[in-house]
Design an enzyme around this catalytic site. Structure first.
Site, PDB file in Angstrom:
ATOM      1  N   SER A 130      60.857  65.784  63.301  1.00  0.00           N
ATOM      2  CA  SER A 130      60.464  64.425  62.908  1.00  0.00           C
ATOM      3  C   SER A 130      59.838  63.754  64.115  1.00  0.00           C
ATOM      4  O   SER A 130      60.114  64.133  65.262  1.00  0.00           O
ATOM      5  CB  SER A 130      61.707  63.626  62.495  1.00  0.00           C
ATOM      6  OG  SER A 130      61.407  62.236  62.442  1.00  0.00           O
ATOM      7  N   TYR A 143      70.235  60.860  63.245  1.00  0.00           N
ATOM      8  CA  TYR A 143      69.051  61.565  62.745  1.00  0.00           C
ATOM      9  C   TYR A 143      68.103  61.892  63.895  1.00  0.00           C
ATOM     10  O   TYR A 143      67.637  63.025  64.051  1.00  0.00           O
ATOM     11  CB  TYR A 143      68.354  60.697  61.696  1.00  0.00           C
ATOM     12  CG  TYR A 143      67.152  61.340  61.058  1.00  0.00           C
ATOM     13  CD1 TYR A 143      67.306  62.290  60.061  1.00  0.00           C
ATOM     14  CD2 TYR A 143      65.865  60.990  61.443  1.00  0.00           C
ATOM     15  CE1 TYR A 143      66.200  62.883  59.468  1.00  0.00           C
ATOM     16  CE2 TYR A 143      64.761  61.579  60.864  1.00  0.00           C
ATOM     17  CZ  TYR A 143      64.933  62.520  59.869  1.00  0.00           C
ATOM     18  OH  TYR A 143      63.842  63.112  59.292  1.00  0.00           O
TER      19      TYR A 143
HETATM   20  N1  LIG Z   1      60.333  61.455  54.633  1.00  0.00           N
HETATM   21  C1  LIG Z   1      60.028  61.266  55.897  1.00  0.00           C
HETATM   22  O1  LIG Z   1      59.534  60.209  56.292  1.00  0.00           O
HETATM   23  C2  LIG Z   1      60.282  62.368  56.889  1.00  0.00           C
HETATM   24  C3  LIG Z   1      59.756  62.213  58.158  1.00  0.00           C
HETATM   25  C4  LIG Z   1      59.972  63.196  59.101  1.00  0.00           C
HETATM   26  C5  LIG Z   1      60.700  64.309  58.773  1.00  0.00           C
HETATM   27  N2  LIG Z   1      61.214  64.443  57.539  1.00  0.00           N
HETATM   28  C6  LIG Z   1      61.967  65.659  57.264  1.00  0.00           C
HETATM   29  O2  LIG Z   1      61.350  66.414  56.237  1.00  0.00           O
HETATM   30  C7  LIG Z   1      62.326  67.210  55.581  1.00  0.00           C
HETATM   31  C8  LIG Z   1      62.242  66.993  54.092  1.00  0.00           C
HETATM   32  O3  LIG Z   1      62.627  65.654  53.832  1.00  0.00           O
HETATM   33  P1  LIG Z   1      62.070  64.787  52.625  1.00  0.00           P
HETATM   34  O4  LIG Z   1      61.539  63.543  53.200  1.00  0.00           O
HETATM   35  O5  LIG Z   1      61.224  65.628  51.744  1.00  0.00           O
HETATM   36  O6  LIG Z   1      63.430  64.355  51.931  1.00  0.00           O
HETATM   37  P2  LIG Z   1      64.272  64.930  50.716  1.00  0.00           P
HETATM   38  O7  LIG Z   1      65.486  64.088  50.673  1.00  0.00           O
HETATM   39  O8  LIG Z   1      63.415  65.053  49.520  1.00  0.00           O
HETATM   40  O9  LIG Z   1      64.654  66.407  51.183  1.00  0.00           O
HETATM   41  C9  LIG Z   1      65.833  66.717  51.836  1.00  0.00           C
HETATM   42  C10 LIG Z   1      66.345  68.014  51.294  1.00  0.00           C
HETATM   43  O10 LIG Z   1      67.516  68.361  52.040  1.00  0.00           O
HETATM   44  C11 LIG Z   1      68.475  68.840  51.136  1.00  0.00           C
HETATM   45  N3  LIG Z   1      69.820  68.659  51.675  1.00  0.00           N
HETATM   46  C12 LIG Z   1      70.417  67.516  52.089  1.00  0.00           C
HETATM   47  N4  LIG Z   1      71.676  67.789  52.494  1.00  0.00           N
HETATM   48  C13 LIG Z   1      71.859  69.128  52.332  1.00  0.00           C
HETATM   49  C14 LIG Z   1      72.945  70.017  52.563  1.00  0.00           C
HETATM   50  N5  LIG Z   1      74.128  69.599  53.050  1.00  0.00           N
HETATM   51  N6  LIG Z   1      72.764  71.315  52.259  1.00  0.00           N
HETATM   52  C15 LIG Z   1      71.599  71.754  51.764  1.00  0.00           C
HETATM   53  N7  LIG Z   1      70.538  70.984  51.530  1.00  0.00           N
HETATM   54  C16 LIG Z   1      70.682  69.683  51.818  1.00  0.00           C
HETATM   55  C17 LIG Z   1      68.277  68.042  49.860  1.00  0.00           C
HETATM   56  O11 LIG Z   1      68.844  68.734  48.775  1.00  0.00           O
HETATM   57  C18 LIG Z   1      66.750  67.974  49.817  1.00  0.00           C
HETATM   58  O12 LIG Z   1      66.247  69.106  49.150  1.00  0.00           O
HETATM   59  C19 LIG Z   1      63.654  66.808  56.203  1.00  0.00           C
HETATM   60  O13 LIG Z   1      63.995  67.696  57.234  1.00  0.00           O
HETATM   61  C20 LIG Z   1      63.354  65.441  56.775  1.00  0.00           C
HETATM   62  O14 LIG Z   1      64.244  65.082  57.800  1.00  0.00           O
HETATM   63  C21 LIG Z   1      61.016  63.506  56.585  1.00  0.00           C
HETATM   64  O1  LIG Z   2      60.978  59.898  60.158  1.00  0.00           O
HETATM   65  C1  LIG Z   2      61.810  60.513  59.526  1.00  0.00           C
HETATM   66  O2  LIG Z   2      62.172  61.628  59.837  1.00  0.00           O
HETATM   67  C2  LIG Z   2      62.378  59.869  58.358  1.00  0.00           C
HETATM   68  O3  LIG Z   2      62.839  60.490  57.470  1.00  0.00           O
HETATM   69  C3  LIG Z   2      62.321  58.454  58.398  1.00  0.00           C
HETATM   70  C4  LIG Z   2      62.630  57.890  57.072  1.00  0.00           C
HETATM   71  O4  LIG Z   2      61.413  57.662  56.432  1.00  0.00           O
HETATM   72  C5  LIG Z   2      63.352  56.613  57.231  1.00  0.00           C
HETATM   73  O5  LIG Z   2      62.519  55.710  57.896  1.00  0.00           O
HETATM   74  C6  LIG Z   2      64.620  56.730  57.986  1.00  0.00           C
HETATM   75  O6  LIG Z   2      65.228  55.459  58.048  1.00  0.00           O
END
Ligand SMILES: NC(=O)c1ccc[n+]([C@@H]2O[C@H](COP(=O)([O-])OP(=O)(O)OC[C@H]3O[C@@H](n4cnc5c(N)ncnc54)[C@H](O)[C@@H]3O)[C@@H](O)[C@H]2O)c1
Ligand SMILES: O=C(O)C(=O)C[C@H](O)[C@H](O)CO
Length: 238
Positions: A130, A143
């Site tokens: 992230s 996080y």
């Molecule tokens: N959305 C954002 O802004 C953002 C930004 C940077 C990074 N990310 C990262 O991208 C990845 C995907 O996130 P997303 O935004 O698509 O969110 P999301 O909530 O759709 O995906 C998270 C996934 O993690 C799984 N999960 C959660 N706890 C779990 C556990 N204990 N065991 C197994 N699986 C588990 C959920 O089932 C889900 O499939 C994550 O690693 C997240 O941290 C997201």
């Molecule tokens: O930046 C990430 O990895 C996040 O998942 C950020 C989420 O969008 C959210 O802002 C967390 O508070």
């Protein structure tokens, strides 16, 4: 240099909520791969049902992960995207530990469990970090710490497993519209501030991340290992 993944087996961990994992799963499927997905939910998002074999596996459950590794005969690409966060709630020590357990230990558990699979294929491991790996995150301290650790772990595994022919890289998404960011998107100031600070002037969509995963797993990236590629509309350089 091929982006054709026909005959390749891909497992996307954390792809059950129609977010980044799901978009990555679709990209590999479109490129010809055999893709399976995992998540903590009972079933994947409705739009993905029937498209991908689904494994409900908790990444904090070492025995369940071991059983999954036993069921998967071969694997070329492992994407580690399971993660949790909860804005404003992560100064609680118990929840802090839970976030680190899922995001960091879960990533390592999956990687370790599939190390032999990837070594057999000369495969590729991609961890989802992230931009919070780089920035202080007062509302998401667990996080941020866990994602910084995922980025660091990526470097260590890249060195450790290079002799096995495994490349290990990470992607650092910026702010993406998914279920995970839903809570933070209730705050209109935060939503506006993110877009205002981002040179490309918008939040990302899950599909914005998928091409980088495809690239990192492809022959086009054959000399890239230990990298963490920001996919954030320029947020991290502004
Ligand atoms: N959305 C954002 O802004 C953002 C930004 C940077 C990074 N990310 C990262 O991208 C990845 C995907 O996130 P997303 O935004 O698509 O969110 P999301 O909530 O759709 O995906 C998270 C996934 O993690 C799984 N999960 C959660 N706890 C779990 C556990 N204990 N065991 C197994 N699986 C588990 C959920 O089932 C889900 O499939 C994550 O690693 C997240 O941290 C997201
Ligand atoms: O930046 C990430 O990895 C996040 O998942 C950020 C989420 O969008 C959210 O802002 C967390 O508070």
């Amino acid at each position: 240099m091929s982006f054709d993944f026909a005959g390749k087996a891909v497992l996307v961990v954390g792809a059950s909520r129609a977010g980044i994992g799901s978009a990555i799963a679709h990209a590999f499927r479109d490129a010809g791969a055999e893709v399976a997905i995992t998540g903590i939910e009972d079933a994947p998002a409705e739009k993905d049902r029937g498209l991908f074999p689904y494994h409900q596996v908790d990444v904090t459950d070492a025995a369940a992960i071991k059983a999954l590794a036993g069921r998967v005969p071969t694997l070329d690409v492992l994407i580690n995207g399971a993660a949790i966060t909860s804005r404003g709630e992560e100064m609680d020590p118990a929840f802090f530990a839970k976030v680190v357990d899922v995001n960091l230990h879960g990533t390592f558990r999956m990687a370790e469990a599939f190390h032999a699979h990837l070594a057999r294929q000369g495969g590729s491991l991609i961890n989802i970090a992230s931009m919070y790996a780089q920035f202080g995150s007062p509302k998401n301290p667990a996080y941020g710490a866990s994602k910084a650790a995922v980025q660091q772990l990526t470097k260590s595994l890249a060195i450790a497993w290079a002799p096995d022919g495994i490349r290990v890289n990470a992607i650092a998404p910026g702010f993406i519209v998914t279920a995970q960011s839903e809570k933070s998107r209730q705050d209109p100031t935060h939503v506006a501030n993110v877009a205002a600070r981002t040179p490309l002037a918008r939040w990302g969509q899950p599909e914005d991340i998928a091409g980088t995963a495809l690239f990192l797993a492809s022959g086009a990236a054959q000399f890239i290992t230990g990298a963490c590629i920001p996919v954030d509309g320029g947020y991290s350089i502004a």
